[in-house]
Design an enzyme around this catalytic site. Structure first.
Site, PDB file in Angstrom:
ATOM      1  CB  CYS A  36       9.157 -13.779  -6.109  1.00 19.35           C
ATOM      2  SG  CYS A  36       9.151 -14.250  -4.369  1.00 19.35           S
ATOM      3  CG  HIS A  95      25.779  -7.242   0.441  1.00 24.94           C
ATOM      4  ND1 HIS A  95      26.196  -8.169   1.365  1.00 24.94           N
ATOM      5  CD2 HIS A  95      24.991  -6.370   1.108  1.00 24.94           C
ATOM      6  CE1 HIS A  95      25.686  -7.867   2.546  1.00 24.94           C
ATOM      7  NE2 HIS A  95      24.950  -6.781   2.420  1.00 24.94           N
ATOM      8  CD  GLU A 135      13.655 -17.581  -2.442  1.00 25.86           C
ATOM      9  OE1 GLU A 135      14.294 -17.748  -3.499  1.00 25.86           O
ATOM     10  OE2 GLU A 135      12.408 -17.584  -2.381  1.00 25.86           O
TER      11      GLU A 135
END
Length: 155
Positions: free
Chosen positions: A50, A94, A139
């Site tokens: 990550c 987005h 997530e």
């Protein structure tokens, strides 16, 4: 085998049911609504996958409680959707989260508190007496962070 039937007579307000009968109780009730959004981010000071720019399809679940109004509603689900769309989603969907959120490491733990605070602020503007009880931020389908009122409360 289940037997289907067609409604013969549609119930009419003030004829078959009176306005004062629409409110069934005086209890606090929790309603919940979920939303999805897609976003990119990366983590600072983290040694793992990550740390690189990547994306998720997040799910947010809101738990909102309140006393029912005169027709038996805590808050209209459409109102929750309006708040989500106009005050929260615009910063998330987005988007590159490291850019659109306040300066923070964009962990699920930090983001869920920010989302909680945004919904809490928006609910204070409503005429009803609703309060945010929890926010869950998934997530992945199996990994989420949660913020609860009892942990966030400044009361």
């Amino acid at each position: 085998m289940y037997e289907f039937s067609i409604v013969e007579k549609l119930q009419k307000l003030e004829e078959d049911i009176q306005r004062h009968e629409l409110k069934y109780h005086q209890k606090r009730v929790l309603v919940s609504k979920s939303f999805h959004f897609d976003a990119a981010h990366h983590l600072h000071c983290y040694e793992g996958k990550c740390k690189n720019l990547h994306g998720h399809t997040y799910q947010v679940i809101f738990g909102i409680s309140g006393m029912v109004d005169e027709i038996g509603l805590v808050i209209d689900f459409g109102t929750i959707k309006e708040i989500w769309k106009s005050e929260i989603e615009i910063f998330l969907d987005h988007r590159y989260l490291n850019e659109t959120l306040p300066k923070m490491n964009t962990t699920a733990e930090n983001m869920v508190v920010w989302i909680y605070e945004k919904m809490e602020e928006a609910l204070k503007k409503q005429t009803n007496d609703c309060r945010i009880e929890f926010v869950q931020l998934y997530e992945t389908p199996t990994s989420y962070a949660e913020a609860r009122r009892e942990w966030m409360s400044h009361e």
